[in-house]
Design a protein around this motif. Structure first.
Motif, mmCIF file in Angstrom:
data_model
loop_
_atom_site.group_PDB
_atom_site.id
_atom_site.type_symbol
_atom_site.label_atom_id
_atom_site.label_comp_id
_atom_site.label_asym_id
_atom_site.label_seq_id
_atom_site.Cartn_x
_atom_site.Cartn_y
_atom_site.Cartn_z
ATOM 1 N N GLU A 158 28.477 80.839 26.466
ATOM 2 C CA GLU A 158 29.196 81.639 25.472
ATOM 3 C C GLU A 158 28.953 81.091 24.066
ATOM 4 O OE1 GLU A 158 33.401 81.913 26.175
ATOM 5 O OE2 GLU A 158 33.624 83.498 24.673
ATOM 6 N N GLY A 159 29.071 79.789 23.922
ATOM 7 C CA GLY A 159 28.880 79.193 22.599
ATOM 8 C C GLY A 159 27.429 79.216 22.159
ATOM 9 N N TRP A 160 26.559 78.888 23.091
ATOM 10 C CA TRP A 160 25.139 78.749 22.724
ATOM 11 C C TRP A 160 24.533 80.114 22.396
ATOM 12 C CZ3 TRP A 160 20.197 79.953 24.650
ATOM 13 C CH2 TRP A 160 19.154 79.243 24.020
ATOM 14 N N LEU A 161 24.825 81.129 23.210
ATOM 15 C CA LEU A 161 24.245 82.460 22.956
ATOM 16 C C LEU A 161 24.762 83.038 21.640
ATOM 17 C CD1 LEU A 161 24.370 84.004 26.542
ATOM 18 C CD2 LEU A 161 22.334 83.186 25.314
ATOM 19 N N ALA A 162 26.022 82.779 21.340
ATOM 20 C CA ALA A 162 26.601 83.330 20.103
ATOM 21 C C ALA A 162 26.074 82.617 18.864
ATOM 22 C CB ALA A 162 28.128 83.223 20.156
ATOM 23 N N ALA A 163 25.535 81.418 19.050
ATOM 24 C CA ALA A 163 25.117 80.609 17.902
ATOM 25 C C ALA A 163 23.731 80.982 17.380
ATOM 26 C CB ALA A 163 25.152 79.126 18.277
ATOM 27 N N HIS A 164 23.026 81.891 18.074
ATOM 28 C CA HIS A 164 21.653 82.213 17.689
ATOM 29 C C HIS A 164 21.469 83.731 17.604
ATOM 30 C CE1 HIS A 164 20.875 78.003 18.205
ATOM 31 N NE2 HIS A 164 21.420 78.061 19.407
ATOM 32 N N PRO A 165 20.568 84.163 16.719
ATOM 33 C CA PRO A 165 20.475 85.612 16.432
ATOM 34 C C PRO A 165 19.604 86.369 17.427
ATOM 35 C CG PRO A 165 18.979 84.406 15.007
ATOM 36 C CD PRO A 165 19.689 83.366 15.839
ATOM 37 N N PHE A 166 20.005 86.340 18.697
ATOM 38 C CA PHE A 166 19.193 86.992 19.725
ATOM 39 C C PHE A 166 19.246 88.517 19.609
ATOM 40 C CE2 PHE A 166 20.267 82.938 21.959
ATOM 41 C CZ PHE A 166 18.981 82.451 22.008
ATOM 42 N N ASP A 167 18.119 89.135 19.925
ATOM 43 C CA ASP A 167 18.065 90.592 20.074
ATOM 44 C C ASP A 167 18.359 91.022 21.499
ATOM 45 O OD1 ASP A 167 17.184 91.490 17.416
ATOM 46 O OD2 ASP A 167 15.405 90.271 17.851
ATOM 47 N N LEU A 168 18.115 90.119 22.444
ATOM 48 C CA LEU A 168 18.162 90.496 23.858
ATOM 49 C C LEU A 168 18.386 89.244 24.701
ATOM 50 C CD1 LEU A 168 17.489 92.552 26.161
ATOM 51 C CD2 LEU A 168 15.114 91.857 25.906
ATOM 52 N N VAL A 169 19.378 89.294 25.570
ATOM 53 C CA VAL A 169 19.637 88.179 26.478
ATOM 54 C C VAL A 169 19.503 88.675 27.915
ATOM 55 C CG1 VAL A 169 21.336 86.499 27.282
ATOM 56 C CG2 VAL A 169 21.169 87.021 24.828
ATOM 57 N N LEU A 170 18.457 88.195 28.591
ATOM 58 C CA LEU A 170 18.297 88.481 30.012
ATOM 59 C C LEU A 170 19.185 87.516 30.788
ATOM 60 C CD1 LEU A 170 14.379 88.712 30.372
ATOM 61 C CD2 LEU A 170 16.008 90.566 29.928
ATOM 62 N N GLY A 171 19.898 88.038 31.758
ATOM 63 C CA GLY A 171 20.697 87.185 32.637
ATOM 64 C C GLY A 171 19.986 87.044 33.970
ATOM 65 N N SER A 172 19.673 85.812 34.340
ATOM 66 C CA SER A 172 18.903 85.568 35.558
ATOM 67 C C SER A 172 19.618 84.595 36.469
ATOM 68 C CB SER A 172 17.536 84.958 35.212
ATOM 69 O OG SER A 172 16.730 85.887 34.544
ATOM 70 N N ILE A 173 19.527 84.880 37.750
ATOM 71 C CA ILE A 173 19.966 83.913 38.754
ATOM 72 C C ILE A 173 18.712 83.456 39.491
ATOM 73 C CG2 ILE A 173 21.280 83.616 40.887
ATOM 74 C CD1 ILE A 173 23.178 85.825 39.672
ATOM 75 N N HIS A 174 18.396 82.169 39.376
ATOM 76 C CA HIS A 174 17.212 81.618 40.026
ATOM 77 C C HIS A 174 17.571 80.695 41.187
ATOM 78 C CE1 HIS A 174 15.349 82.496 35.957
ATOM 79 N NE2 HIS A 174 14.515 83.095 36.765
ATOM 80 N N TYR A 175 18.844 80.290 41.241
ATOM 81 C CA TYR A 175 19.275 79.322 42.255
ATOM 82 C C TYR A 175 20.650 79.706 42.759
ATOM 83 C CZ TYR A 175 15.528 76.839 39.998
ATOM 84 O OH TYR A 175 14.314 76.522 39.462
#
Ligand code: ZN
Ligand code: FE
Ligand code: FE
Ligand code: ZN
Length: 286
Positions: free
Chosen positions: A98-115
């Motif tokens: 929550e903190g890290w994603l909000a701190a950067h000007p992303f256009d798109l955040v993919l949510g992945s489960i790898h494990y």
């Protein structure tokens, strides 16, 4: 690639050398997208995580500024390049994400489960998701995690929805119905999109993620889509997007989302209007 008039979607899933298992700089991927005639590209490398979670397959926290510089360099040649990230979801990640994603000007955040396991504190020896593909309980657990990822509200797009099948082990239809439908309902409720990921066509399963059945169920729930090649080298940008787009159309989709600053707006994928031009400015996350 086939006919010159084929409408291809933007590629919203590409990697860079920073994740330690891909080659090339963002600019190499952007140039490849232009050569293929794609209408857009997002750079979405594996984002850093705390707790050394799977550090072998992602950039380090202190490499993130290099990543931003790489995307900035690509943007000097093509200002439309999206700053994205492939962010893992795992149990306990929420407060960091929550903190890290909000701190950067992303256009798109993919949510992945790898494990399937939560992060170990020490050196990680996580088993890849797809090594569990033949185990019923793993599919159940996986789709429960997808539901939790959706409920978190932290991500824009569910990446490679059924990647457990990567090695060719598919779930029973009845299990898929029991476990995937509730996850799709939660994705729809969260206003997330899902990714039509063509990398499955390079893997043993030889099938796009997600399967046609899942894509039809997503369509019934009006869950929007984006397309991704999951390119780990520049030559894979737009990989088999003609087939991926055809499959999406066969499952009832006529539109995909274009993203900017984490807002999606629909564009046609069936040729009825030019790709790359928003049909409507929804101004919402759908
Ligand atoms: Zn990767
Ligand atoms: Fe992934
Ligand atoms: Fe990826
Ligand atoms: Zn991926």
């Amino acid at each position: 690639m086939s006919g010159a008039r084929t409408i291809l979607p933007a590629d919203y899933h590409t990697h860079t050398r920073l994740c330690k298992h891909a080659a090339g700089e963002p600019l190499d991927y952007v140039r490849a997208a232009r050569r293929r005639g794609l209408p857009g590209i997002a750079v979405t490398d594996h984002g850093p995580t705390p707790l050394e979670y799977d550090g072998r397959h992602r950039m380090e926290m202190d490499e993130f500024p290099d990543y931003l510089r790489g995307v900035e360099t690509a943007r000097q040649e093509d200002p439309s390049v999206l700053l994205g990230i492939e962010a893992d979801y795992f149990e306990g990640c929420e407060s960091f994400m929550e903190g890290w994603l909000a701190a950067h000007p992303f256009d798109l955040v993919l949510g992945s489960i790898h494990y399937l396991e939560p992060p170990p504190r020490e050196k990680n020896e996580l088993r890849h998701l797809w090594d569990f593909g033949a185990i019923r309980a793993a599919w159940k657990r996986y789709f429960e995690l997808v539901g939790r990822m959706a409920d978190s509200g932290l991500y824009d797009v569910v990446a490679h929805l059924d990647m457990l099948k990567r090695n060719g082990s598919r779930p029973l239809d009845s299990d898929l119905r029991d476990w995937a439908l509730p996850a799709l309902d939660r994705i729809a409720r969260a206003g997330m999109a899902i990714e039509v990921n063509s990398s499955g066509l390079r893997h043993a399963v030889r099938e796009v993620y997600p399967s046609p059945q899942l894509l039809r169920w997503a369509r019934e729930r009006e869950i929007p889509i984006v397309f991704g090649s999951d390119a780990h080298e520049p030559e894979q940008v737009g990989f088999k997007f003609d087939l991926a787009a055809q499959q999406a159309r066969e499952c009832g989709y006529t539109q995909a989302l274009l993203f900017k600053r984490r807002i999606g707006s629909p564009v046609s994928i069936d040729g009825s209007t030019p790709t790359g031009r928003p049909l409507a400015s929804s101004g919402s996350r759908i």
